[in-house]
Design a protein around this motif. Structure first.
Motif, PDB file in Angstrom:
ATOM      1  N   ASN A 131       1.039  -1.084   0.067  1.00 14.57           N
ATOM      2  CA  ASN A 131       0.148  -0.074   0.036  1.00 14.57           C
ATOM      3  C   ASN A 131       0.931   1.239   0.155  1.00 14.57           C
ATOM      4  N   GLY A 132       1.789   1.168   0.840  1.00 20.98           N
ATOM      5  CA  GLY A 132       2.778   2.525   0.721  1.00 20.98           C
ATOM      6  C   GLY A 132       3.506   2.616  -0.420  1.00 20.98           C
ATOM      7  N   VAL A 133       3.890   1.880  -1.078  1.00 22.81           N
ATOM      8  CA  VAL A 133       4.619   1.726  -2.323  1.00 22.81           C
ATOM      9  C   VAL A 133       3.680   2.457  -3.502  1.00 22.81           C
ATOM     10  N   LEU A 134       2.367   1.621  -3.436  1.00 24.24           N
ATOM     11  CA  LEU A 134       1.202   2.146  -4.373  1.00 24.24           C
ATOM     12  C   LEU A 134       0.949   3.728  -4.232  1.00 24.24           C
ATOM     13  N   GLU A 135       0.954   4.169  -2.847  1.00 27.18           N
ATOM     14  CA  GLU A 135       0.559   5.475  -2.644  1.00 27.18           C
ATOM     15  C   GLU A 135       1.410   6.366  -3.163  1.00 27.18           C
ATOM     16  N   ILE A 136       2.772   5.997  -3.083  1.00 28.61           N
ATOM     17  CA  ILE A 136       3.940   6.834  -3.369  1.00 28.61           C
ATOM     18  C   ILE A 136       3.713   6.734  -5.191  1.00 28.61           C
ATOM     19  N   LEU A 137       3.494   5.743  -5.740  1.00 30.27           N
ATOM     20  CA  LEU A 137       3.490   5.536  -7.186  1.00 30.27           C
ATOM     21  C   LEU A 137       2.130   6.519  -7.673  1.00 30.27           C
ATOM     22  N   ARG A 138       0.952   6.468  -7.105  1.00 29.40           N
ATOM     23  CA  ARG A 138      -0.164   7.104  -7.469  1.00 29.40           C
ATOM     24  C   ARG A 138       0.227   8.759  -7.314  1.00 29.40           C
ATOM     25  N   VAL A 139       1.085   9.217  -6.504  1.00 35.27           N
ATOM     26  CA  VAL A 139       1.188  10.587  -6.005  1.00 35.27           C
ATOM     27  C   VAL A 139       2.133  10.999  -7.292  1.00 35.27           C
ATOM     28  N   ILE A 140       3.216  10.268  -7.732  1.00 31.87           N
ATOM     29  CA  ILE A 140       3.867  10.670  -8.930  1.00 31.87           C
ATOM     30  C   ILE A 140       3.409  10.603 -10.291  1.00 31.87           C
ATOM     31  N   GLU A 141       2.541   9.833 -10.268  1.00 32.34           N
ATOM     32  CA  GLU A 141       1.559   9.675 -11.558  1.00 32.34           C
ATOM     33  C   GLU A 141       0.597  10.867 -11.656  1.00 32.34           C
ATOM     34  N   SER A 142       0.323  11.479 -10.435  1.00 35.21           N
ATOM     35  CA  SER A 142      -0.698  12.481 -10.532  1.00 35.21           C
ATOM     36  C   SER A 142       0.137  13.797 -10.598  1.00 35.21           C
ATOM     37  N   HIS A 143       1.455  13.826 -10.055  1.00 35.06           N
ATOM     38  CA  HIS A 143       2.197  14.975 -10.168  1.00 35.06           C
ATOM     39  C   HIS A 143       3.583  14.634 -10.797  1.00 35.06           C
ATOM     40  N   PRO A 144       3.637  14.388 -12.115  1.00 30.88           N
ATOM     41  CA  PRO A 144       4.908  14.168 -12.800  1.00 30.88           C
ATOM     42  C   PRO A 144       6.028  15.304 -12.370  1.00 30.88           C
ATOM     43  N   GLY A 145       7.245  15.036 -12.271  1.00 36.33           N
ATOM     44  CA  GLY A 145       8.183  15.998 -11.965  1.00 36.33           C
ATOM     45  C   GLY A 145       8.164  16.222 -10.387  1.00 36.33           C
TER      46      GLY A 145
END
Length: 157
Positions: free
Chosen positions: A45-59
């Protein structure tokens, strides 16, 4: 300042605890019931949350991810290494300031996101087919408010 809760009538009051528990249960069960058929290796869950933040906010930077998730920089950095090693995130150093590292999702990340979101939708469709038509309509009608609530909760504190 008067809270929103204090200005509602008893008939309008929302059981926030029940809503929170229901949302968490739905999220957990959707992930558990949908992941096996995707062929995607499980992500915590923790890794998926990080990935979703990065996908929503590239850069976005590691510090910004940590801030958005309310986590320690060092913990996010450790989990980020897993995403980079799995070819799901790239790190790009700023040419002008080598300390600044921008995070971006990869094409593989986008492929996995599409697979997972499709599997999640199928799990929800299967479960909701067992609801009454009026219940499905209530859920559909609440989607814009739930999306807005998700956006407000995602705002940095």
């Amino acid at each position: 300042m008067e809270s929103v809760e204090a200005s509602t009538t008893p008939a309008q009051a929302m059981d926030h605890r029940a809503l929170a528990v229901a949302l968490l249960d739905i999220s957990s069960d959707v992930r558990r019931k949908s992941h096996n058929d995707t062929g995607v290796r499980p992500l915590s869950n923790g890794v998926l949350e990080i990935l979703r933040v990065i996908e929503s906010h590239p850069g976005i930077t590691v510090a910004e991810v940590a801030s958005r998730l309310g986590r320690q920089f060092s913990n996010v950095s450790v989990q980020l290494r897993e995403l980079v090693a799995g070819n799901l995130v790239t790190r790009t150093r700023d040419a002008a300031d080598k300390r600044y590292v921008a995070l971006h999702p990869t094409a593989e990340s986008q492929r996995i996101k599409a697979l997972l979101e499709g599997a999640w939708a199928e799990a929800l469709a299967s479960a909701s087919s067992r609801l009454l038509p009026a219940e499905r309509e209530q859920i559909a009608a609440s989607l814009p408010a739930l999306q807005r609530l998700a956006a407000v909760l995602a705002e940095p504190e």
